[in-house]
Design a protein around this motif. Structure first.
Motif, short mmCIF file in Angstrom:
data_model
loop_
_atom_site.label_atom_id
_atom_site.label_comp_id
_atom_site.label_asym_id
_atom_site.label_seq_id
_atom_site.Cartn_x
_atom_site.Cartn_y
_atom_site.Cartn_z
N PRO A 53 0.84 -1.21 0.00
CA PRO A 53 0.00 0.00 0.00
C PRO A 53 0.87 1.25 0.00
CG PRO A 53 0.12 -0.89 2.21
CD PRO A 53 0.85 -1.87 1.32
N ILE A 54 0.48 2.22 -0.80
CA ILE A 54 1.29 3.45 -0.87
C ILE A 54 0.51 4.68 -0.43
CG2 ILE A 54 0.79 3.92 -3.32
CD1 ILE A 54 3.79 4.74 -3.57
N GLU A 55 -0.83 4.64 -0.56
CA GLU A 55 -1.63 5.78 -0.10
C GLU A 55 -3.08 5.37 0.06
OE1 GLU A 55 -1.42 8.90 -3.05
OE2 GLU A 55 -1.25 7.42 -4.65
N ASN A 56 -3.78 6.10 0.95
CA ASN A 56 -5.18 5.86 1.22
C ASN A 56 -5.95 7.16 1.06
OD1 ASN A 56 -7.41 6.02 3.62
ND2 ASN A 56 -7.38 3.98 2.70
N SER A 57 -7.16 7.06 0.52
CA SER A 57 -7.93 8.27 0.20
C SER A 57 -8.32 9.07 1.44
CB SER A 57 -9.19 7.90 -0.60
OG SER A 57 -10.01 7.00 0.14
N LEU A 58 -8.36 8.43 2.61
CA LEU A 58 -8.70 9.13 3.85
C LEU A 58 -7.47 9.39 4.72
CD1 LEU A 58 -11.99 7.33 4.97
CD2 LEU A 58 -11.75 9.47 3.71
N ALA A 59 -6.61 8.40 4.87
CA ALA A 59 -5.47 8.52 5.79
C ALA A 59 -4.24 9.13 5.14
CB ALA A 59 -5.12 7.14 6.36
N GLY A 60 -4.22 9.25 3.81
CA GLY A 60 -3.06 9.83 3.13
C GLY A 60 -2.00 8.79 2.82
N ARG A 61 -0.75 9.24 2.72
CA ARG A 61 0.31 8.35 2.27
C ARG A 61 0.75 7.40 3.38
NH1 ARG A 61 5.44 12.53 1.78
NH2 ARG A 61 6.11 12.48 3.95
N VAL A 62 1.25 6.26 2.95
CA VAL A 62 1.87 5.29 3.87
C VAL A 62 3.34 5.69 3.96
CG1 VAL A 62 2.30 2.86 4.34
CG2 VAL A 62 0.21 3.54 3.15
N ALA A 63 3.70 6.37 5.04
CA ALA A 63 4.97 7.09 5.09
C ALA A 63 6.19 6.20 4.90
CB ALA A 63 5.07 7.83 6.42
N ASP A 64 6.21 5.01 5.50
CA ASP A 64 7.40 4.15 5.43
C ASP A 64 7.78 3.82 3.99
OD1 ASP A 64 7.52 4.14 8.14
OD2 ASP A 64 6.73 2.12 8.41
N ILE A 65 6.78 3.71 3.12
CA ILE A 65 7.05 3.27 1.75
C ILE A 65 7.91 4.28 1.01
CG2 ILE A 65 5.99 2.50 -0.40
CD1 ILE A 65 5.53 0.78 2.17
N HIS A 66 7.74 5.56 1.30
CA HIS A 66 8.50 6.59 0.61
C HIS A 66 9.99 6.51 0.95
CE1 HIS A 66 4.40 7.96 0.33
NE2 HIS A 66 4.76 8.84 -0.57
N HIS A 67 10.32 5.87 2.06
CA HIS A 67 11.72 5.70 2.42
C HIS A 67 12.27 4.36 1.94
CE1 HIS A 67 11.79 9.34 4.87
NE2 HIS A 67 10.61 8.98 5.34
N PHE A 68 11.46 3.31 2.01
CA PHE A 68 11.93 1.99 1.59
C PHE A 68 12.06 1.88 0.08
CE2 PHE A 68 9.92 0.25 5.66
CZ PHE A 68 11.13 0.21 6.32
N LEU A 69 11.11 2.42 -0.66
CA LEU A 69 11.06 2.20 -2.10
C LEU A 69 12.29 2.74 -2.84
CD1 LEU A 69 9.37 0.96 -4.33
CD2 LEU A 69 8.06 3.09 -4.47
N PRO A 70 12.71 3.99 -2.60
CA PRO A 70 13.87 4.49 -3.37
C PRO A 70 15.15 3.70 -3.14
CG PRO A 70 12.65 6.30 -2.39
CD PRO A 70 12.11 5.05 -1.78
N GLY A 71 15.32 3.12 -1.96
CA GLY A 71 16.56 2.41 -1.67
C GLY A 71 16.48 0.91 -1.86
N SER A 72 15.41 0.44 -2.45
CA SER A 72 15.19 -1.01 -2.51
C SER A 72 15.70 -1.67 -3.78
CB SER A 72 13.69 -1.29 -2.39
OG SER A 72 13.01 -0.83 -3.56
#
Length: 284
Positions: A53-72
């Motif tokens: 999951p990367i974002e939700n229409s109510l809760a907004g972004r899934v913050a951890d993913i923005h850090h894990f994805l670029p370095g993966s």
């Protein structure tokens, strides 16, 4: 490496599990305790793909993913939009009048406030929606309930006391499908998205000029998010979704101009746009 194993974060019956079953029916699923574990399972070859999951229409972004994805070093090969529904689950034989407390993830509790107030339940935060269903089943206590997906009721043998108890009916989570290998569709194969990250150079108006490249080349930007890198207030990275394929002339020119004003530009994936996104565009 099995070609038909897909990893996700959460316990069996979680929304991520449901997304895996929707998109890849018949595949074996690999539940992981954390996003970091899910990324590692894909990188190490224990899973062919990941549903994240990367974002939700109510809760907004899934913050951890923005850090894990670029370095993966993983690649986005697809996206999926899952409507989120919660159901009030309890052990066999329990009735709503028996309930005193309800357990679930903090976001689920926040999105089901009406039923919690209606029945004067004490909300208790747990780490995972499906995990709360498992715990309720293990406790065997008729006074405790779970807010979880319907799949969790089936897996853990719980009764459904109330269905679709979420406060808003437009709650939707967007997932990205990750792979060790890039799988770009050919240019012109249909509506396409490209996701990339960039960091602008430390010069005046660099961000303004960088984004101007997309405006002048008529590229529609559907997502732009900034976040700090390495805990430094001066180091900001941007995650971007745009419509189009890097081999399209207009997007190719825009990315070339972006390189001029940026310290780093890296494409994370080019993949087909999900039909849900296209329906949203039609409604708009």
């Amino acid at each position: 490496m099995s070609s038909k194993i897909i990893a996700y974060q959460g316990e069996p019956g979680a929304n991520s599990h449901m997304a895996c079953a929707d998109v890849y029916p018949g595949w074996e699923t690999l539940p992981c305790a954390s996003f970091e574990d899910a990324f590692a399972a894909i990188s190490e070859g224990r899973a062919a793909l990941g549903m994240i999951p990367i974002e939700n229409s109510l809760a907004g972004r899934v913050a951890d993913i923005h850090h894990f994805l670029p370095g993966s070093d993983l690649h986005i090969i697809g996206e999926y939009f899952l409507p989120i529904h919660f159901h009030l689950l309890a052990v066999k034989g329990a009735g709503i009048e028996d309930l005193r407390s309800v357990y679930s993830h903090v976001h689920a509790l926040g999105q089901c406030r009406k039923i919690i107030r209606q029945h004067n339940l004490k909300p208790v935060i747990t780490g995972d929606t499906a995990g709360s269903a498992r715990e309720v089943a293990e406790w065997g206590d008729k006074t405790r309930a779970s807010l979880a997906p319907l799949m969790a009721a089936e897996i853990y043998g719980l009764d459904v006391l109330a269905r679709f108890v979420e406060d808003e009916d437009h709650n939707t989570t967007r997932f990205v499908i990750l792979s060790r290998e890039a799988r770009r569709p050919p240019p012109g194969a249909g509506p396409t998205l490209t996701t990339f990250i960039f960091r602008v150079r430390n010069v005046p108006a660099a961000l303004y000029k960088a984004l101007g490249a997309f405006a002048t080349n008529n590229v529609n930007m559907t997502k732009l998010e900034s976040y700090m890198v390495n805990g430094e207030f001066a180091a900001t990275q941007f995650l971007v979704d745009v419509e189009g394929h890097p081999e399209d002339a207009n997007l190719g020119r825009a990315l070339e101009e972006l390189q001029f004003f940026s310290e780093e530009v890296r494409i994370l994936g080019t993949y087909p746009a999900h039909p849900f996104r296209l329906r949203m565009g039609e409604r708009a």
